[in-house]
Scaffold this motif. Structure first.
Motif, mmCIF file in Angstrom:
data_model
loop_
_atom_site.group_PDB
_atom_site.id
_atom_site.type_symbol
_atom_site.label_atom_id
_atom_site.label_comp_id
_atom_site.label_asym_id
_atom_site.label_seq_id
_atom_site.Cartn_x
_atom_site.Cartn_y
_atom_site.Cartn_z
ATOM 1 N N ALA A 1 -6.831 -7.738 0.390
ATOM 2 C CA ALA A 1 -7.316 -7.454 1.129
ATOM 3 C C ALA A 1 -7.062 -8.227 2.577
ATOM 4 O O ALA A 1 -6.134 -7.706 3.527
ATOM 5 N N SER A 2 -7.220 -9.875 1.773
ATOM 6 C CA SER A 2 -6.749 -10.965 2.712
ATOM 7 C C SER A 2 -4.982 -10.694 2.781
ATOM 8 O O SER A 2 -3.964 -10.922 4.088
ATOM 9 N N GLN A 3 -4.290 -10.613 1.878
ATOM 10 C CA GLN A 3 -2.998 -10.556 1.360
ATOM 11 C C GLN A 3 -2.288 -9.704 2.303
ATOM 12 O O GLN A 3 -1.326 -10.056 2.543
ATOM 13 N N ARG A 4 -2.746 -8.757 2.335
ATOM 14 C CA ARG A 4 -2.527 -7.077 2.893
ATOM 15 C C ARG A 4 -2.202 -7.621 4.755
ATOM 16 O O ARG A 4 -0.830 -7.567 5.381
ATOM 17 N N VAL A 5 -3.009 -8.341 5.289
ATOM 18 C CA VAL A 5 -3.087 -9.182 6.672
ATOM 19 C C VAL A 5 -2.500 -9.979 6.693
ATOM 20 O O VAL A 5 -1.088 -9.615 7.435
#
Ligand SMILES: Cc1c2[nH]c(c1CCC(=O)O)Cc1[nH]c(c(CCC(=O)O)c1C)Cc1[nH]c(c(CCC(=O)O)c1C)Cc1[nH]c(c(C)c1CCC(=O)O)C2
Length: 361
Positions: A226-230
């Motif tokens: 999820a952080s990577q997608r942000v």
């Protein structure tokens, strides 16, 4: 928007692993209750949210620590929990208590109801623009948001938690709902941080404060992607055409540095449990590192604070490598500064970081 030229770019250069004359330093929660002037402004504003929702007050408190210490960056005065608030959860901070939400997200209906509206965060965007102007190019301005996982913790629990029972119950028993919540938070956070960048933020930081409470498997399945997608959705260039470094800070996340390097973040924040030299050996200078003095070190006498800071700088080592390329280190605490931290120890810390790091060039 015309901006004053940046007078101190040492923080931005270190975050991008460019040569620097010394190691830049700023402190998480540098505008906070350890400063009497912060408490005075907060009293005028009436509450923490009153402070955060007024661009004038937010600007005033953002600049306060810079007047006391020669810090190399400013950070937007706001909170990560503004995003769930703008999804309709109703944020409040009781006196002497942590954050509370009026509503929680624990089932399909409450997840469907939680709809992000960036217009409700106009006060943050206005604060970014106001702070950038007020800084007049003294130091760069860092914008920030919470990681989707960390925000999800607060949204499911409705408040801080010791055991994360509710959010882990949801994660293990309804992974589909957890993923749905994270998806919404990824979208919201991308919009929010890009709006901060457009308004003048010169770097952005994602706080994964509760990533470290997960199992290895759950961290790699939920929090990190999820952080990577942000990070993948964030603008790389600011309103002034300059590169905007992306920072990922994971409390208790030192174990996962090898995976975090692959997220595309320019700089990784580490807490004090990780040795910086070891973190550098693991990440091989493919990213810059930010951290990581134990915030409680500030309760020791100033000479001890300085000795600990020097140890940490030495552990990272000379930023310039044998082949002439550079690693990057931004000095910080490993988590937010404690509200009782003595001001003279903060001064001693900043002085020692600047002085000693010059000898490592
Ligand atoms: C988890 C989290 C929150 N907020 C934040 C995080 C991620 C970083 C971390 O792990 O600490 C991030 C945050 N919160 C605040 C900032 C401002 C910028 C800065 O100076 O670093 C930042 C970057 C102001 C604040 N946010 C808060 C304060 C203290 C509130 C006050 O003045 O009464 C400040 C200065 C309130 C807050 N906000 C939050 C909590 C748990 C609390 C209460 C705890 C406490 O009282 O310290 C949620």
């Amino acid at each position: 928007m015309a901006y004053a030229p940046l007078q101190n770019d040492v923080f931005l250069r270190a975050a991008l692993r460019q040569p620097t004359p010394y190691t830049p330093v700023w402190l998480m929660r540098q505008a906070g209750r350890y400063l009497p002037e912060y408490k005075a402004t907060r009293a005028k504003a009436g509450s923490f949210m009153g402070l955060a929702q007024s661009p004038d007050y937010a600007t005033e408190v953002t600049l306060q620590p810079l007047e006391r210490f020669p810090l190399d960056a400013a950070i937007l005065f706001s909170d990560i929990l503004t995003v769930p608030d703008a999804m309709g959860l109703g944020l409040s901070f009781g006196e002497g208590e942590g954050p509370r939400f009026a509503k929680t997200v624990r089932d399909e209906a409450s997840l469907a109801e939680a709809q992000f509206d960036l217009n409700r965060l106009r006060y943050v965007i206005d604060a970014v623009a106001s702070i950038r102007q007020a800084l007049r190019g003294r130091v760069p301005l860092i914008g920030f948001g919470g990681s989707p996982w960390t925000l999800a913790c607060y949204m499911v629990e409705g408040r801080g938690s010791d055991d994360y029972r509710q959010v882990k119950t949801l994660m293990y028993s309804r992974p589909d709902l957890m993923q749905g919540l994270l998806d919404k938070l990824v979208d919201a956070t991308i919009q929010y941080l890009n709006a901060q960048i457009d308004a003048g933020a010169q770097a952005v930081m994602l706080f994964d404060s509760w990533g470290g409470v997960l199992s290895h498997d759950a961290y790699l399945r939920f929090a990190l992607p999820a952080s990577q997608r942000v990070l993948a959705g964030l603008k790389r260039t600011g309103a002034d055409g300059q590169r905007v470094p992306h920072i990922l800070f994971t409390k208790g996340g030192g174990l996962w540095l090898p995976e975090q390097v692959e997220t595309g973040a320019d700089m990784l924040g580490v807490d004090w449990t990780m040795d910086l030299g070891r973190a550098r050996a693991i990440t091989q200078d493919r990213v810059a590192l930010q951290g990581n003095l134990d915030p409680m070190t500030l309760f020791a006498p100033p000479e001890v604070v300085q000795a600990e800071a020097i140890k940490l700088l030495d552990s990272f080592g000379r930023p310039k490598r044998a082949d002439g390329s550079w690693g990057g280190h931004v000095f910080n605490l490993g988590h937010g500064i404690n509200q009782h931290a003595p001001i003279e120890c903060v001064s001693a810390l900043v002085e020692a970081v600047h002085r000693h790091s010059k000898t490592l060039r």
